[in-house]
Design an enzyme around this catalytic site. Structure first.
Site, PDB file in Angstrom:
ATOM      1  N   LYS A  31       0.858  -1.249  -0.123  1.00 14.56           N
ATOM      2  CA  LYS A  31       0.064   0.135  -0.067  1.00 14.56           C
ATOM      3  C   LYS A  31       1.026   1.349  -0.007  1.00 14.56           C
ATOM      4  O   LYS A  31       0.400   2.257  -0.302  1.00 14.56           O
ATOM      5  CB  LYS A  31      -1.024  -0.129   1.221  1.00 14.56           C
ATOM      6  CG  LYS A  31      -1.861  -1.140   1.038  1.00 14.56           C
ATOM      7  CD  LYS A  31      -2.899  -0.828   2.317  1.00 14.56           C
ATOM      8  CE  LYS A  31      -4.275  -1.992   2.214  1.00 14.56           C
ATOM      9  NZ  LYS A  31      -5.216  -1.706   3.361  1.00 14.56           N
ATOM     10  N   HIS A  63      -2.729 -13.494   1.398  1.00 13.74           N
ATOM     11  CA  HIS A  63      -3.866 -13.001   2.362  1.00 13.74           C
ATOM     12  C   HIS A  63      -5.192 -12.859   2.096  1.00 13.74           C
ATOM     13  O   HIS A  63      -6.179 -12.665   2.690  1.00 13.74           O
ATOM     14  CB  HIS A  63      -3.277 -12.301   3.394  1.00 13.74           C
ATOM     15  CG  HIS A  63      -3.065 -10.875   3.248  1.00 13.74           C
ATOM     16  ND1 HIS A  63      -2.079 -10.295   2.639  1.00 13.74           N
ATOM     17  CD2 HIS A  63      -3.881  -9.549   3.603  1.00 13.74           C
ATOM     18  CE1 HIS A  63      -1.981  -9.114   2.383  1.00 13.74           C
ATOM     19  NE2 HIS A  63      -3.094  -8.554   2.959  1.00 13.74           N
TER      20      HIS A  63
END
Length: 375
Positions: A237, A287
């Site tokens: 991110k 994930h």
């Protein structure tokens, strides 16, 4: 019991065997156990322990023990109190090049503290790091005065010299791992500060994932890799614009495409850290996969998704649900758990959902809120 002649005559083979086991050991505690077993099995020592320095406290705590450590008060004293650096036996080992042998600790001021614990025969071996700092101590004992034989002294010196080499190497490796862990956690906290995450998300979700993983039987090496992956799970991110990362409402199609790209970007960044184990990379890369194959970026399903990633996925969603985000209120524990259980076998691995429920229920049974397990 003195050293059997067969052991004395075959000391090189024993030393080689212990070296091979020690070099293959994943951590310091595991490396010590064969050495302690050899001491207790081949000398008159009834118990032995390896103590390692915990620098901030300047105290040496047991990393591995073997044999009879005496009554519960003694075991508790050794386990929790350790050996302070100011203890006379530790002071005696500082700078000492050889093993210290005590036939009767009542007669020796350096070992008098052990006489108070009903340990009368004692040998103590120093372990130094490459800079000459005392980083560990190996102790073997009897509960009655004992004159250590020449053969026993030879065996003890041999295996403790080997132990010193192993301990110095493994101690350095553990210090390096600790430094890596601190740096990775700090990086995760920095990412968290930029993201729209609730403060503390990184530590909470890591703690919860470790508890679930421990209940599932993962060993310490696997738990460490899981922690490292958890710290960096959203490192990708860093390349997402603030306008997308902090967007208060539903993302547009273009925004969602950018957001999904953080997984591959994170993996590319993480692979630049050569010390990261594969399990940590799995957490970062996978994930957002789903048990039913509907996740991203690869659409993996079921047990094709590595276990650590499946564990982290459940814990990450739970923590996200129970905390405020720019686009949602904080759900209650029960609302979040009900949502996760409703997606058991679709989004999440059913077994991990069940274990998560057990972990959270154990906190409530202990009279704590479910969120207490995340502290």
């Amino acid at each position: 019991m003195s050293v059997p002649s067969s052991v004395s005559n075959n000391l090189p083979a024993l030393t080689l065997h212990l070296a091979q086991q020690g070099l293959a050991a994943p951590d310091l505690g595991s490396a010590m156990m064969p050495v302690l077993d050899a001491l207790v099995g081949n000398t008159s020592a009834v118990g032995a322990a390896y103590f390692q320095l915990r620098a901030p406290e300047q105290t040496y705590y047991p990393r591995a023990t073997c044999g009879d450590l005496g009554p519960e008060p003694l075991r508790r004293a050794l386990q929790h109190g350790g050996l302070p650096a100011t203890l006379p036996i530790v002071q005696a080992l500082q700078g000492h090049p050889d093993v210290l042998f005590f036939e009767d600790t009542r007669l020796m001021p350096e070992a008098a503290a052990f006489a108070e614990l009903a340990i009368f025969g004692l040998c103590a071996a120093p372990v130094y790091d490459r800079q000459g700092q005392l980083v560990g101590a190996l102790l073997a004992h009897t509960f009655e005065p004992y004159a250590w034989t020449g053969a026993e002294r030879t065996l003890i010196r041999s295996v403790t010299s080997l132990l010193g080499l192993l301990a110095a190497r493994l101690d350095a490796e553990e210090r390096e791992r600790d430094a890596h862990e601190s740096a990775l956690r700090a990086l995760g906290l920095c990412l968290e500060a930029r993201d729209a995450e609730t403060q503390g998300h990184t530590d909470r979700v890591t703690a919860l994932a470790v508890q679930v993983a421990r209940r599932l039987g993962l060993d310490e090496t696997e738990l460490r890799a899981l922690r490292w992956g958890a710290y960096l799970h959203d490192i990708g991110k860093i390349g997402i614009p603030d306008a997308v990362l902090r967007h208060p409402g539903q993302l547009s199609t273009d925004m969602w495409t950018l957001m999904r790209g953080h997984v591959q970007g994170g993996l590319q960044l993480a692979t630049q850290l050569p010390f990261l184990p594969q399990t940590a990379l799995d957490v970062i890369a996978l994930h957002h996969e789903r048990w039913d194959g509907g996740g991203y970026p690869h659409g993996k399903r079921g047990e094709d998704i590595p276990l650590a990633a499946r564990i982290f996925a459940v814990c990450d969603v739970y923590d996200a649900l129970i905390n405020v985000r720019p686009y949602k209120r904080a759900w209650t524990h029960q609302e979040a758990l009900t949502h996760i259980q409703a997606h058991r076998g679709t989004h999440f691995d059913p077994r991990i959902v069940d274990v998560l429920g057990e972990v959270l229920a154990s906190a409530e049974t202990a009279g704590e809120p479910a969120q207490a397990v995340l502290a």
